[in-house]
Design an enzyme around this catalytic site. Structure first.
Site, PDB file in Angstrom:
ATOM      1  N   VAL D  14       0.840  -1.198   0.000  1.00  0.00           N
ATOM      2  CA  VAL D  14       0.000   0.000   0.000  1.00  0.00           C
ATOM      3  C   VAL D  14       0.875   1.247   0.000  1.00  0.00           C
ATOM      4  O   VAL D  14       0.557   2.254  -0.643  1.00  0.00           O
ATOM      5  CB  VAL D  14      -0.979  -0.023   1.198  1.00  0.00           C
ATOM      6  N   CYS D 150     -10.743  -2.469   2.631  1.00  0.00           N
ATOM      7  CA  CYS D 150     -11.018  -2.447   1.189  1.00  0.00           C
ATOM      8  C   CYS D 150     -12.350  -3.109   0.828  1.00  0.00           C
ATOM      9  O   CYS D 150     -13.072  -2.629  -0.048  1.00  0.00           O
ATOM     10  CB  CYS D 150      -9.886  -3.118   0.426  1.00  0.00           C
ATOM     11  N   GLY D 181      -5.022  -7.694  -1.789  1.00  0.00           N
ATOM     12  CA  GLY D 181      -5.590  -7.251  -0.524  1.00  0.00           C
ATOM     13  C   GLY D 181      -4.884  -7.822   0.684  1.00  0.00           C
ATOM     14  O   GLY D 181      -4.978  -7.279   1.785  1.00  0.00           O
ATOM     15  N   HIS D 243     -11.883  -5.983  -5.935  1.00  0.00           N
ATOM     16  CA  HIS D 243     -12.786  -6.821  -5.144  1.00  0.00           C
ATOM     17  C   HIS D 243     -14.178  -6.748  -5.768  1.00  0.00           C
ATOM     18  O   HIS D 243     -14.727  -5.664  -5.953  1.00  0.00           O
ATOM     19  CB  HIS D 243     -12.862  -6.323  -3.697  1.00  0.00           C
TER      20      HIS D 243
END
Lengths: 345, 345, 345, 345
Positions: D14, D150, D181, D243
């Site tokens: 990230v 997320c 993720g 996602h």
């Protein structure tokens, strides 16, 4: 002053990439789209099942698709990009050329014909003058130029760099090719998930012959193919885009890995819109290039190389290019830019 | 009459495959499991995170794991299979041999040592007698036998077939290797999904040296390595199991593709429990072998080959084997069967 | 004493699985294979592109394929397994039934017809007697029995267990379905690599209606569908085999996660060759079942479940089954075993 | 006039995305990078193994990484973006806030704390004033703002659209989550190739609680959580980014699929640099959104939705967002823009 262009076979996978590249192009004005008879008369939005990862350009979406025939394309179109199936290209491309259109084609038909230039502009731009021979022999007002197969394009710039510096003798190459190279429906998921396929019909022969024509010399009358022996082994793997290739190149003169890398790093690009600078990006990291990380270098038009090791009589390395951009749609567009630049339009 | 055996490094990926193969084995009785100190004293069910695609054998699940040390293994164990990390193997395998245990090891340490037999039974069973030299030089009651790296095992039986029939001169080989070859945690999904990695640390060197030792000749005192030049290029691809390899083999004598295929088809297997018959399955279909379809031939112990084409000075083809069975756990078990058969236990 | 059986649509993906299951079957003798007119007259080896992960049975390979028509199938065949496309099944299955054949069909046509038994033997074997109504109404000597869609089969045994114990009120289910469910050519690699598709045409409706018919009660004259509300959401993901489903089940009576798991664990299997014991394998590990690890439980015929959590009004859990074995070919074979056992052959 | 910003935990997955977004940002000037003690003192190029699909920004590459401690960050930094592991974030984020820094954090610690604003600016920008309560209660000169997980971010804008228009009562949601993720090393290839994992530790609880806080109302003193019942089921699948979620939403008022789609289509975006217009892109095609095709809508900041169907008491649909842009790094940057706009810097 921009040139009116069209796309033959605009609804297919390479056709969609062509539109993605041509829509924002500074020199080309996209005014004509052709496809199969089924699609003729429909808007491009309806005719194409758009699958590229950027939204369909809104002005292109509303254009009406025509048949793929010379009388269906406006007269003020100067240049046609062709991504037709080779069986169709073989039949209709000559008709377009006879009707006066200049055709920059990605289709595999006629690539090794004596009077058809097969060009990667940064490698053999001078071969474009074979068009004079072509017009003489065929009596065309138009012209037909080809770019090579995606797997050939990936390695040839690196081989050209070695050939110019050290002379090229023998090439062994194994490819790890992405599924997009077979078209949208070419490889089923049941075939390729958790698998690899060590066979792509005709691909090895294309690499072996096209590479020798591309690296050949043109004397104003004909192309003398390069004498190097090229042996290819082609594999399909579960990647989406980007052909990775393992190359062993035996050279006439002795070569170190540093010299080989330098020859590629210093290989010149061209002053054409789609030619990236540098043409060949050389990685220091031994595990690069990798398809997902490196295929978009130079907006998908760069070749990347790395993993240099000594091998008997030469050098061993890996190279990679984006197969549907540098290896197909972008290759045709770049040839179009060369045609414009050299006054053939 | 069965032999008591144990597994060193029983909780890892190859360790689990060893247990899967040893549990139903007719000649071996699995009585000892070792792992790192953290796991010692726990049941195997607790210590191992079982990830193989058959359920954990219930009797093995309840066995207690011990430390990986000679004093922690029962004296009545005759044969130990080792799948330790090479840094650990290097340290502890000699300790076990000194303590009198016979070790059939898949770990990469000591594979090219002068007095350590590196064997694929169907290829060089006679090298096993190097153990006499080993015992003389090291003063061991036990013995240490190695199997080669998974990518080496895949090609060597096919090269042996060509070498016996036509003499082997030069080999170029590109590998498309499955992720299981790196162990359970070896390759992250972010690294390999929609990707390929043209680099596996040290793998190319292993293939080049191990192949020459395996194909070498043993004169009762030492192994004379084969003189062939071997050049490898190794790639990781998104497959789970099964290493696929593209080979160009240049031979001393002229060879046709038919002769090459016949030499492999006729290459003899051995009368050992885990040796499949035929050893090498040759496909007529040009697009085989493929990892997912063909890795389980011969219960994962067969080598498969296909795609024969002529190449300058020899023949080009593809071969495949299951990397964690024929290429690792099964290779060690087969060496164990050879040791038993040859009276070394 | 074995029964002569045949396969309608023997060359397709489910047809190949049927052959894989029928070849070693103790009660069925495979004597007839049909396919499209193009394949008629050819050996099965030639007609089918065999893609299953075990070699093609050698005796089946040499059988001659016939047209899919009642007059092309020998009279001494007692039972036909059908894996035809539904548009073909709709037309020809009644012809076979009229000609006196008993057909156990995986095709989606007629599954919800009033006089066609839709059965999972462990769930609603008693519905098979709907065949009496069928013979009366249609005047057939033969009979037509259906198994449900693969995604329906995966969840219904777990729902039946909950329904029997606690009464079923509302079901929400999201599926993660393997590509093999769409047939060999159903999903292209370009569609599914690094992707998921939240839509499978008609699948959600099939799950919602078939589940209610399967869980319904048969009073000797008609099937009263179960009153539960079923809402499905279906996704295709990049797995080869094994449908995974997330279920929220609201029950009439209060239920704990332990009680729900016990009800599944204790749900009875049947004394039929292909019915596994236990029918439902319940995992303690919260991250199971997983498609690759668990799809082959019970030779691909078990349902697996796990991940139980409390939810408002009921219980939430995951379940999984092999979609082309338990969910298709094996489901038809099991229905065939039921027909044999109940005296319908 | 731009604001000096820094990144806490700059070398992680990230962290790299944050740098990719911040480098060209018009309002933020990236001047500080922190990481673990091991990386301190090294250039960012050396400390980070750069894995994002654009080249590392050359000026950032040469910046020196410092420890993650308040005394290691320059005083003229006004805003810190945090992507620390939650165990670290829990410890050091309060130290930074106490030292006067404003922290926009993606870390999961403290998201549901009473005095910490958890914000998606387009959904609950007004919650930012909870910072007054925070400063009062904690005595900080700085401030701590969180963005949600997320998988929560992906659905909440669509739920907010429904809640405003029709009132939200009950939500069932199943997720198909990408491997990114879990961070670069979070999911091994052996775990996920040809597989799916129906369990992500703690994820379901996060979705259930965070969604209710985000949709709650702030009265100037505290956030009253929304009363809707939310039941989540979370799955990891073999996709890289994006996602995808299946949602069943039961509403207080009756809703048609058209009304639901319109409510999302018309949901307002904000006049902030990273807020896309429209916020929610609604597809007509029933098979969209799909992760690979749609995750980059709005430069990765848009939410996409489609597949609307009626369900008992409400509407069923699918939604998608890019998990490391809209769902993590971009979410923190957008919160930073809100803080700037609202005068908290």
């Amino acid at each position: 002053m921009s040139v009116n262009v069209g796309v033959l076979g605009a609804t297919g996978a390479v056709g969609q990439r062509l539109i993605q590249l041509l829509d924002p192009h500074p020199d080309f004005d996209l005014v004509s789209l052709t496809a199969s008879d089924d699609s003729a008369g429909r808007s491009y939005r309806e005719a194409a099942k758009w699958r590229v990862d950027t939204p369909i350009p809104s002005d292109v979406a509303e254009m009406t698709v025509t048949r793929t025939a010379a009388d269906a394309v406006p007269d003020d179109v100067d240049l046609l990009f062709s991504s037709l199936p080779s069986s169709v290209g073989e039949r209709v491309e000559p008709e377009f050329c006879e009707a006066g259109y200049v055709v920059s084609s990605n289709s595999s038909n006629d690539r090794t014909a004596d009077d058809v230039p097969l060009t990667i502009p940064e490698v053999n731009a001078d071969h474009i003058d074979l068009l004079e021979v072509q017009r003489d022999s065929r009596g065309w007002d138009g012209a037909l130029v080809k770019n090579p197969n995606c797997s050939t394009i990936t390695m040839v710039p690196t081989l050209a760099a070695l050939d110019r510096a050290f002379g090229l003798d023998t090439v062994h190459v194994a490819t790890l090719q992405a599924v997009s190279g077979a078209g949208y429906d070419g490889v089923t998921s049941m075939e390729i998930l958790d698998n690899a396929i060590p066979h792509i019909g005709g691909e090895e022969q294309k690499m072996e012959s096209e590479a020798r024509k591309l690296l050949g010399s043109f004397d104003g009358a004909e192309v003398q193919w390069h004498g190097a022996a090229v042996a290819a082994s082609c594999n399909r793997i579960p990647t989406l885009d980007g052909h990775l290739e393992n190359v062993w190149a035996e050279t006439d003169e002795e070569v170190t890995t540093e010299d080989a890398a330098d020859a590629m790093r210093d290989y010149p690009s061209l002053d054409l819109h789609s030619s990236p600078d540098p043409l060949i990006h050389v990685f220091e990291e031994p595990d690069r290039p990798q398809p997902r990380l490196d295929r978009m270098r130079g907006d998908g038009m760069a070749v990347t190389a790395g993993g240099f090791r000594e091998t008997e009589g030469g050098v061993q390395y890996n190279c990679l290019a984006h197969n549907t951009i540098r290896g197909a749609a972008g290759a045709s567009v770049l040839n179009g830019e060369l045609l414009l630049n050299e006054g053939w339009l």
